[in-house]
Design a protein around this motif. Structure first.
Motif, mmCIF file in Angstrom:
data_model
loop_
_atom_site.group_PDB
_atom_site.id
_atom_site.type_symbol
_atom_site.label_atom_id
_atom_site.label_comp_id
_atom_site.label_asym_id
_atom_site.label_seq_id
_atom_site.Cartn_x
_atom_site.Cartn_y
_atom_site.Cartn_z
ATOM 1 N N GLN A 15 1.767 7.448 -23.224
ATOM 2 C CA GLN A 15 1.009 7.281 -22.674
ATOM 3 C C GLN A 15 1.124 5.785 -22.824
ATOM 4 O O GLN A 15 0.347 4.813 -21.035
ATOM 5 C CB GLN A 15 -0.175 8.231 -22.605
ATOM 6 N N GLN A 16 0.982 5.540 -23.619
ATOM 7 C CA GLN A 16 0.959 3.369 -23.265
ATOM 8 C C GLN A 16 1.462 2.970 -22.207
ATOM 9 O O GLN A 16 1.846 1.943 -21.771
ATOM 10 C CB GLN A 16 1.218 2.885 -24.616
ATOM 11 N N PHE A 17 2.797 3.234 -22.486
ATOM 12 C CA PHE A 17 4.330 3.365 -20.957
ATOM 13 C C PHE A 17 3.331 3.300 -20.133
ATOM 14 O O PHE A 17 4.167 2.454 -19.150
ATOM 15 C CB PHE A 17 5.065 3.206 -21.768
ATOM 16 N N ASP A 18 3.065 4.780 -20.154
ATOM 17 C CA ASP A 18 2.936 5.204 -18.220
ATOM 18 C C ASP A 18 1.930 4.061 -17.574
ATOM 19 O O ASP A 18 1.595 3.478 -17.231
ATOM 20 C CB ASP A 18 2.017 6.346 -18.516
ATOM 21 N N GLU A 19 0.436 3.840 -18.597
ATOM 22 C CA GLU A 19 -0.302 2.911 -18.297
ATOM 23 C C GLU A 19 0.413 1.614 -18.286
ATOM 24 O O GLU A 19 -0.355 0.751 -17.308
ATOM 25 C CB GLU A 19 -1.341 2.929 -19.271
ATOM 26 N N HIS A 20 0.756 1.343 -18.716
ATOM 27 C CA HIS A 20 2.101 -0.287 -18.779
ATOM 28 C C HIS A 20 2.235 -0.312 -17.227
ATOM 29 O O HIS A 20 2.905 -1.366 -16.586
ATOM 30 C CB HIS A 20 2.735 -0.414 -19.508
ATOM 31 N N HIS A 21 3.538 0.585 -16.644
ATOM 32 C CA HIS A 21 3.955 1.235 -15.707
ATOM 33 C C HIS A 21 2.900 0.951 -14.509
ATOM 34 O O HIS A 21 2.977 1.025 -13.489
ATOM 35 C CB HIS A 21 4.538 1.593 -15.808
ATOM 36 N N LYS A 22 2.188 1.665 -14.258
ATOM 37 C CA LYS A 22 0.661 1.927 -13.574
ATOM 38 C C LYS A 22 0.126 0.514 -13.209
ATOM 39 O O LYS A 22 0.252 -0.150 -12.482
ATOM 40 C CB LYS A 22 -0.159 2.954 -13.926
ATOM 41 N N LYS A 23 -0.004 -0.875 -14.757
ATOM 42 C CA LYS A 23 -0.565 -1.664 -13.700
ATOM 43 C C LYS A 23 0.407 -2.832 -13.463
ATOM 44 O O LYS A 23 0.371 -3.356 -11.908
ATOM 45 C CB LYS A 23 -0.244 -2.301 -15.474
ATOM 46 N N LEU A 24 1.861 -2.959 -14.057
ATOM 47 C CA LEU A 24 2.925 -2.849 -13.156
ATOM 48 C C LEU A 24 3.167 -2.119 -11.334
ATOM 49 O O LEU A 24 3.018 -3.439 -10.743
ATOM 50 C CB LEU A 24 4.066 -2.796 -13.398
ATOM 51 N N SER A 57 4.930 -8.517 -21.987
ATOM 52 C CA SER A 57 5.278 -7.395 -23.394
ATOM 53 C C SER A 57 4.870 -6.624 -23.232
ATOM 54 O O SER A 57 5.741 -5.960 -24.021
ATOM 55 C CB SER A 57 3.392 -8.147 -22.975
ATOM 56 N N HIS A 58 4.735 -6.215 -22.052
ATOM 57 C CA HIS A 58 6.109 -4.731 -21.558
ATOM 58 C C HIS A 58 6.703 -3.654 -22.513
ATOM 59 O O HIS A 58 7.358 -3.710 -23.337
ATOM 60 C CB HIS A 58 5.701 -3.797 -19.978
ATOM 61 N N PHE A 59 8.024 -4.776 -22.260
ATOM 62 C CA PHE A 59 9.464 -5.283 -22.698
ATOM 63 C C PHE A 59 9.384 -5.323 -24.474
ATOM 64 O O PHE A 59 10.221 -4.498 -24.974
ATOM 65 C CB PHE A 59 10.744 -6.168 -22.164
ATOM 66 N N ALA A 60 8.796 -5.953 -24.557
ATOM 67 C CA ALA A 60 8.664 -6.311 -26.169
ATOM 68 C C ALA A 60 7.963 -5.035 -27.527
ATOM 69 O O ALA A 60 8.569 -4.969 -27.876
ATOM 70 C CB ALA A 60 7.822 -7.712 -26.757
ATOM 71 N N ALA A 61 6.926 -4.965 -26.255
ATOM 72 C CA ALA A 61 6.353 -3.194 -27.034
ATOM 73 C C ALA A 61 7.181 -2.417 -26.874
ATOM 74 O O ALA A 61 7.866 -1.219 -27.518
ATOM 75 C CB ALA A 61 4.989 -2.987 -25.918
ATOM 76 N N GLU A 62 7.993 -1.829 -25.898
ATOM 77 C CA GLU A 62 8.835 -0.874 -24.946
ATOM 78 C C GLU A 62 9.623 -1.271 -26.082
ATOM 79 O O GLU A 62 9.799 0.149 -27.133
ATOM 80 C CB GLU A 62 9.114 -0.673 -24.583
ATOM 81 N N GLU A 63 10.468 -2.260 -26.403
ATOM 82 C CA GLU A 63 11.938 -1.926 -27.886
ATOM 83 C C GLU A 63 11.541 -2.398 -28.416
ATOM 84 O O GLU A 63 11.956 -1.401 -29.326
ATOM 85 C CB GLU A 63 12.355 -3.870 -27.275
ATOM 86 N N LYS A 64 10.061 -2.336 -29.382
ATOM 87 C CA LYS A 64 9.266 -2.723 -30.833
ATOM 88 C C LYS A 64 9.765 -0.961 -30.967
ATOM 89 O O LYS A 64 10.176 -0.909 -31.739
ATOM 90 C CB LYS A 64 7.832 -2.573 -30.592
ATOM 91 N N LEU A 65 9.130 -0.363 -29.991
ATOM 92 C CA LEU A 65 9.108 1.043 -30.301
ATOM 93 C C LEU A 65 10.816 1.400 -30.360
ATOM 94 O O LEU A 65 9.991 2.709 -31.078
ATOM 95 C CB LEU A 65 8.122 2.055 -28.957
#
Length: 85
Positions: A15-24, A57-65
């Motif tokens: 969900q977190q990344f889907d929301e990021h992708h929706k923003k992009l 910021s999205h890439f950093a969060a994704e890579e961390k996970l």
């Protein structure tokens, strides 16, 4: 009419990344809409700056996970992120 419309086929099932992708996608669509009405130059700088900042910021969060969960394709995925940025 948007250039990109969100649908379930675009979902990564996080969900977190889907929301990021929706923003992009929203940022891309804002630029597209402005271009279609002849106002692209008016917002190009702001949209590109937002895309760069949000993407990083999205890439950093994704890579961390991915690292937290020992994602097997991490190195290749990180390489794609680096190339895009």
């Amino acid at each position: 009419m948007p250039l990109i419309t969100w649908n379930d086929a675009l979902s990564v099932k996080v969900q977190q990344f889907d929301e990021h992708h929706k923003k992009l996608i929203d940022l891309i669509n804002q630029l597209f809409d402005a271009m279609m009405t002849g106002k692209g130059k008016d917002i190009l700088g702001d949209i590109l700056a937002s895309l760069v900042t949000y993407t990083k910021s999205h890439f950093a969060a994704e890579e961390k996970l991915m690292l937290m969960h020992n994602y097997p394709g991490y190195d290749e995925h990180k390489k794609h992120h680096t190339q895009l940025v």
